[in-house]
Design an enzyme around this catalytic site. Structure first.
Site, PDB file in Angstrom:
ATOM      1  N   GLU A  98       0.842  -1.201   0.000  1.00 21.24           N
ATOM      2  CA  GLU A  98       0.000   0.000   0.000  1.00 21.24           C
ATOM      3  C   GLU A  98       0.872   1.244   0.000  1.00 21.24           C
ATOM      4  O   GLU A  98       1.672   1.460   0.921  1.00 21.24           O
ATOM      5  CB  GLU A  98      -0.920   0.028   1.223  1.00 21.24           C
ATOM      6  CG  GLU A  98      -1.786   1.281   1.270  1.00 21.24           C
ATOM      7  CD  GLU A  98      -2.666   1.341   2.505  1.00 21.24           C
ATOM      8  OE1 GLU A  98      -3.270   2.408   2.739  1.00 21.24           O
ATOM      9  OE2 GLU A  98      -2.743   0.340   3.233  1.00 21.24           O
ATOM     10  N   LYS A 150      -8.047 -15.493  16.040  1.00 23.80           N
ATOM     11  CA  LYS A 150      -8.239 -15.106  14.636  1.00 23.80           C
ATOM     12  C   LYS A 150      -9.687 -14.751  14.307  1.00 23.80           C
ATOM     13  O   LYS A 150     -10.151 -14.961  13.192  1.00 23.80           O
ATOM     14  CB  LYS A 150      -7.729 -16.210  13.701  1.00 23.80           C
ATOM     15  CG  LYS A 150      -6.259 -16.523  13.909  1.00 23.80           C
ATOM     16  CD  LYS A 150      -5.783 -17.696  13.101  1.00 23.80           C
ATOM     17  CE  LYS A 150      -4.322 -18.011  13.435  1.00 23.80           C
ATOM     18  NZ  LYS A 150      -3.815 -19.194  12.739  1.00 23.80           N
ATOM     19  N   ASP A 183       1.974 -14.410  12.579  1.00 17.50           N
ATOM     20  CA  ASP A 183       0.835 -15.002  11.884  1.00 17.50           C
ATOM     21  C   ASP A 183      -0.074 -13.874  11.400  1.00 17.50           C
ATOM     22  O   ASP A 183      -0.712 -13.195  12.212  1.00 17.50           O
ATOM     23  CB  ASP A 183       0.068 -15.916  12.835  1.00 17.50           C
ATOM     24  CG  ASP A 183      -1.013 -16.724  12.125  1.00 17.50           C
ATOM     25  OD1 ASP A 183      -1.431 -16.310  11.021  1.00 17.50           O
ATOM     26  OD2 ASP A 183      -1.448 -17.750  12.670  1.00 17.50           O
ATOM     27  N   HIS A 204      -2.676  10.499  -1.611  1.00 18.69           N
ATOM     28  CA  HIS A 204      -2.811   9.197  -2.257  1.00 18.69           C
ATOM     29  C   HIS A 204      -2.812   9.325  -3.770  1.00 18.69           C
ATOM     30  O   HIS A 204      -2.268   8.459  -4.468  1.00 18.69           O
ATOM     31  CB  HIS A 204      -4.090   8.496  -1.777  1.00 18.69           C
ATOM     32  CG  HIS A 204      -3.896   7.728  -0.513  1.00 18.69           C
ATOM     33  ND1 HIS A 204      -3.519   6.414  -0.500  1.00 18.69           N
ATOM     34  CD2 HIS A 204      -3.998   8.100   0.787  1.00 18.69           C
ATOM     35  CE1 HIS A 204      -3.410   5.996   0.752  1.00 18.69           C
ATOM     36  NE2 HIS A 204      -3.704   7.000   1.553  1.00 18.69           N
TER      37      HIS A 204
END
Length: 537
Positions: A216, A348, A424, A522
């Site tokens: 990004e 998660k 993770d 951006h």
């Protein structure tokens, strides 16, 4: 693959157990009985000699015979239990070099020695057999003994089966042995993710260059600007509130009454020490901290919390939980273990229990940004930031029904650092739980900003942290591997660095939105100017 076979081993040399032409158990019984009975006889005779002041070296015929029997039985027992045991370690059979070479080839790539199936010499023939299903794709590493070659053959087979190519996916230049049995199965290549550096981040008096793996645009630059503002204002302070990984199995009984019996047993402080001993034997670093139970009818959810040293600790806590469940089965034989995880952990997944109780490392990080820095570096004002934070991060998130999402983009920074340091990535979900607070202080001149993150799940050993690139990023932060002097301190430091980077990212993005620069920046830095039509052709 040409493997030399080890020649047949010669017949074993005579052992002490061959002393008598009797079955082994009878031979052992005779010599055991002889040794202890003779020893008992001699001790009694010598005790009598001492009482009667008779010299010990004066032996009668029976005593002389007893000494000889004692020596003979001792030699037998020494030969049976001692010499044979030592020889098993120090002796080598004939053709030992061939044996070592044979085993080394089969253990290549970290695999245990297995009988090697005869395979075609050429890669093309192996690819055809993989495509036809004769050779399972997952077994290539063990059959070939070459991880890179296995990945190359699997890659070609996948392309033929799918009818599409993967030319843009790199294959060469990666250590596939390092991921075998640890990080990824059936590899066909690796994905390139650029790593940028934000910082220096001045946190608790120390400077850190924070690696961020992301695709990004503007993310690293924005976080870097936040680090600059924090540095210019004297740095940030981060405090670790709690360190406890969790696992929550679900068990079922025949009635709710029996489920509540176990709940009361587990939550009784008098039983905690016993349960801790059972739990902690699973690891040198696992230390049970708390047990919390929840009832749903006749089903009981048991949430174990424990410290895990420098490891993230999911496997460690799971082993400890299994030990406790096995122990409880003695007193609660009617307990039916449905699953080692019942989602009350919660791993998660966004959950209120992690937001309220915490999971992994719970931290709070704060900084005071001076008014001059807010205007000169961040290009906005303190009142604008405070108002935007209240209406966006707090009120807007509440209207949206957010769960732990009272922030601007904490997940952005957490994900980037997680990927760079081998964490993770899926645990970004609960690790990004964050509430950002902003307040005007010193008569409105300066800004107090803080981020509170109750469930940062990180480790510096195990999993992806052992890979070369991720290990290098951890080394850059000074938290590589386990801390031997203070186990767990490296993982705790990494959690504080994550929170500090999130603080910088929140500060910069909120400033960009407040100043109306978000879209402009951006469009300027996150838009490619390359001609896509030429790339496609």
């Amino acid at each position: 693959m040409d493997l030399r076979r080890r020649p047949p081993r010669p017949s074993s040399s005579p052992k002490a157990s061959d002393a008598l032409p009797l079955p082994l158990y009878l031979t052992n019984g005779i010599f055991f009985t002889l040794f202890f009975s003779v020893a008992y006889f001699l001790l009694h005779r010598w005790r009598d000699k001492i009482r009667n002041s008779t010299p010990l070296h004066v032996l009668s015929l029976s005593e002389l015979f007893g000494v000889l029997c004692l020596i003979a039985s001792f030699i037998y027992l020494l030969g049976f239990f001692g010499i044979d045991f030592v020889q098993s370690f120090i002796s080598k059979p004939e053709s030992d070099e061939d044996l070592i070479l044979h085993e080394d080839r089969k253990i290549h790539c970290g695999l245990k020695a297995k009988p090697v199936e005869e395979l075609p010499q050429g890669d093309e023939e192996i690819v055809e057999r993989v495509v036809s299903g004769e050779i399972p794709s997952y077994s290539l590493e063990s059959k070939l003994g070459d991880c890179l070659r296995a990945a190359r053959i699997r890659r070609e087979a996948v392309q033929r089966l799918a009818g599409r190519g993967v030319e843009g996916l790199p294959l060469e230049g990666f250590d596939y042995e390092s991921i075998l049995g640890q990080c990824c199965e059936m590899p066909v290549g690796y994905v390139q993710i650029p790593v940028g550096i934000a910082g220096p981040l001045l946190l608790n008096g120390c400077d850190y260059s924070v690696p961020m793996a992301t695709t990004e645009g503007c993310l690293v630059a924005s976080t870097n600007r936040g680090c600059k503002a924090i540095y210019a204002s004297g740095g940030a302070t981060c405090v670790l509130l709690r360190d406890a990984m969790t696992r929550a199995p679900v068990v079922r009984f025949s009635s709710a009454k029996r489920a509540t019996d176990l709940k009361f047993f587990l939550e009784d402080p008098l039983n905690f020490d016993t349960l801790s001993v059972v739990f902690n034997k699973s690891s040198r670093f696992a230390r049970l901290q708390n047990i919390q139970c929840a009832i749903a009818g006749k089903n009981l959810y048991i949430r174990f919390s424990c410290s895990t040293g420098d490891a993230m600790g999911m496997n460690m806590v799971s082993k400890g939980v299994q030990n406790v469940l096995d122990f409880l089965q003695n007193d609660f034989p009617d307990m039916d273990v449905i699953g080692i995880s019942g989602n009350y952990c919660s791993d998660k997944k966004p959950s209120a229990v992690n937001w309220i109780e915490g999971r992994g490392k719970s931290v709070v990080c704060e900084a005071v940004i001076t008014g001059d820095v807010v205007s000169k570096v961040l290009k906005t004002t303190v009142p604008s930031l405070v108002e935007l934070n209240m209406l966006k991060n707090l009120t807007g998130s509440a209207i949206a029904g957010a769960l732990g999402g009272f922030n601007a983009h904490a997940a952005n920074i957490v994900s980037a650092i997680f990927i760079a340091t081998g964490q993770d990535p899926a645990q970004n979900i609960e690790s990004s739980h964050c509430i950002t607070m902003m307040e005007a202080i010193n008569d409105g001149r300066d800004l107090h900003i803080s981020v509170t993150m109750p469930s940062i799940e990180v480790g510096t050993v195990g999993g992806g942290t052992q890979l070369a690139s991720q290990s290098a990023c951890l080394n850059l932060l000074g938290v590589k591997g386990a801390n031997k002097e203070s186990p767990g301190s490296n993982a705790r430091l990494l959690a504080t660095i994550v929170a500090g980077a999130v603080l910088a990212g929140e500060l910069s993005l909120m400033s960009a939105i407040s100043a109306g620069q978000l879209v402009k920046s951006h469009m300027k830095y996150n838009r490619s100017s390359r001609d896509i039509t030429k790339i496609g052709s």
